[in-house]
Design an enzyme around this catalytic site. Structure first.
Site, mmCIF file in Angstrom:
data_model
loop_
_atom_site.group_PDB
_atom_site.id
_atom_site.type_symbol
_atom_site.label_atom_id
_atom_site.label_comp_id
_atom_site.label_asym_id
_atom_site.label_seq_id
_atom_site.Cartn_x
_atom_site.Cartn_y
_atom_site.Cartn_z
ATOM 1 N N ARG A 52 25.162 26.830 32.103
ATOM 2 C CA ARG A 52 25.945 26.716 33.334
ATOM 3 C C ARG A 52 27.099 27.703 33.337
ATOM 4 N NH1 ARG A 52 28.020 20.773 34.772
ATOM 5 N NH2 ARG A 52 29.590 21.289 33.206
ATOM 6 N N LYS A 95 31.403 26.279 38.025
ATOM 7 C CA LYS A 95 32.591 25.609 37.501
ATOM 8 C C LYS A 95 33.690 26.660 37.352
ATOM 9 C CE LYS A 95 33.257 21.661 34.489
ATOM 10 N NZ LYS A 95 33.251 20.598 35.506
ATOM 11 N N GLU A 109 30.578 15.813 47.072
ATOM 12 C CA GLU A 109 31.052 15.195 45.828
ATOM 13 C C GLU A 109 32.551 14.961 45.892
ATOM 14 O OE1 GLU A 109 31.083 17.564 42.215
ATOM 15 O OE2 GLU A 109 30.545 19.356 43.335
HETATM 16 C C1 LIG Z 1 32.610 19.402 35.826
HETATM 17 C C2 LIG Z 1 32.339 18.895 37.186
HETATM 18 C C3 LIG Z 1 31.517 17.763 37.420
HETATM 19 C C4 LIG Z 1 30.933 16.944 36.302
HETATM 20 O O1 LIG Z 1 30.015 17.651 35.525
HETATM 21 P P1 LIG Z 1 29.632 17.182 34.055
HETATM 22 O O2 LIG Z 1 28.800 18.302 33.545
HETATM 23 O O3 LIG Z 1 28.847 15.922 34.181
HETATM 24 O O4 LIG Z 1 30.904 16.973 33.307
HETATM 25 C C5 LIG Z 1 31.280 17.396 38.737
HETATM 26 N N1 LIG Z 1 31.831 18.072 39.773
HETATM 27 C C6 LIG Z 1 32.624 19.147 39.589
HETATM 28 C C7 LIG Z 1 33.191 19.840 40.763
HETATM 29 C C8 LIG Z 1 32.901 19.595 38.300
HETATM 30 O O5 LIG Z 1 33.706 20.650 38.125
#
Ligand SMILES: *Cc1c(COP(=O)(O)O)cnc(C)c1O
Length: 341
Positions: A82, A184, A220
């Protein structure tokens, strides 16, 4: 190795300086060898790209102690890939996945004294990140980058019991269609802070962001993906190109389908259908799953039947199974629990 003398069970989610961090630098088209340092300070030129055009990406995972005393991480290979995907989208040089995994191992081993003991509920949060380090003033990608991994012990998420969240439908948008919602990057968080502070001021725990184009579908929260359980017991996962692909949510989908034999549907979820669901939760590395008791859409309350006291039964089962796999008590798919030492 003697553990640090910390009150593990009462740690919060905050930064604490630990002994070592990992650093690698990208210059002249290549990553250097990289290694550990005990210096927690980063010194950069005043014109470094990160300060002006925000080229920064990050990851988040946890190292923790299993019942048999091993220090492990959970599916770090997905974080490695990722982060490469995030780098490509921001025109940054991807840090190779194999090197990412080696660096996580190296920095966790070096800070083994900071990994909370089994049973404390606490864990060592591992934060890989990368930023533009060379000067940029005309708008373009920088030439040099730094990749780092810091670690810091964090407490149990559900200290003092589970409290289902109250979430408000936000008037702000998180991620544009064809934008950067699926990577991210710090930039997605910078613009979500005002929405977050506003939600808190109004008495809500978190925001529910909708799709910006039509404002009819669920995306989300600022940092966690939604999951829903419908009245037939099916796990429903909102589908959209601008949702961050959560490792936790993808793992929950596998647990539901392959281990618990549930039906799993990934599809666009309308705000208008929320009242049809039996349970709702948000998931991410920090909490694994946190139940949502109520969503408030401009005064209209959508209360899930699971209520404001506890997790709903299906989300509880998903939570117990996934955390059981993480802790080595339940056998999960091969390779999920990655042993470090
Ligand atoms: C990091 C993150 C998540 C959660 O991802 P995980 O890999 O399960 O920790 C969900 N939404 C956003 C916007 C994120 O930055």
């Amino acid at each position: 190795m003697e553990k640090k003398n910390l009150d593990w069970a009462n740690l919060g989610f905050g930064y604490m300086t630990t002994d070592y961090r990992y650093v690698a630098n990208y210059k002249n088209g290549a990553w250097d060898k990289g290694g550990l340092t005990d210096d927690p300070t980063v010194t950069l030129n005043e014109c470094a790209g990160i300060f002006h055009y925000c080229q920064e990406i990050f990851e988040g995972l946890k190292a923790y102690t299993t019942e048999d005393g091993h220090i492990v991480t959970f599916r770090p290979d997905l974080n490695a890939v990722r982060m490469m995907d995030s780098a490509k989208r921001l025109e940054m040089p991807p840090f190779p996945a194999e090197r990412f995994l080696e660096a996580v191992e190296e920095v966790v081993k070096a800070n083994a004294a900071w990994v909370p003991p089994y049973g404390s509920g606490a864990s060592l949060y591992v934060r890989p990140y990368m930023f533009a380090s060379s000067p940029v003033i005309g708008v373009k990608p920088a030439d040099e980058y730094q990749f780092r991994i810091l670690v810091t012990p964090v407490g149990p998420y559900f200290k003092g019991g589970v409290h289902p969240l109250t979430i408000c439908v936000s008037d702000f948008d998180r991620a544009a269609p064809h934008g950067t919602g699926h990577i991210k990057a710090g930039l997605n968080y910078a613009m979500s802070l005002h929405a977050y502070v506003t939600a808190h001021q109004n008495g809500y725990d978190e925001n529910m962001f909708l799709d910006p184009a039509t404002r009819t579908y669920v995306e989300e929260t600022g940092g966690a993906n939604f999951i829903f359980i419908d009245k037939e017991g099916t796990l429903v996962i909102p589908k959209s190109d601008s949702i961050l692909p959560s490792v936790t949510r993808r793992s929950i989908a596998v647990v539901a389908k392959d281990i618990l034999g549930m039906k799993v549907k990934e599809r666009p979820v309308k705000l208008a259908e929320l009242s049809d669901f039996a349970e709702c939760g948000v998931c991410g590395t920090a909490a694994v799953v946190c139940p949502v008791g109520k969503v408030v859409d401009h005064g209209r309350e959508i209360c899930f039947p699971s209520g404001m006291e506890s997790m709903g039964p299906v989300i509880q089962k998903l939570y117990d199974t996934l955390t059981g796999i993480q802790m080595g008590k339940i056998e999960g798919p091969a390779g999920w629990v990655h042993k470090i030492m």
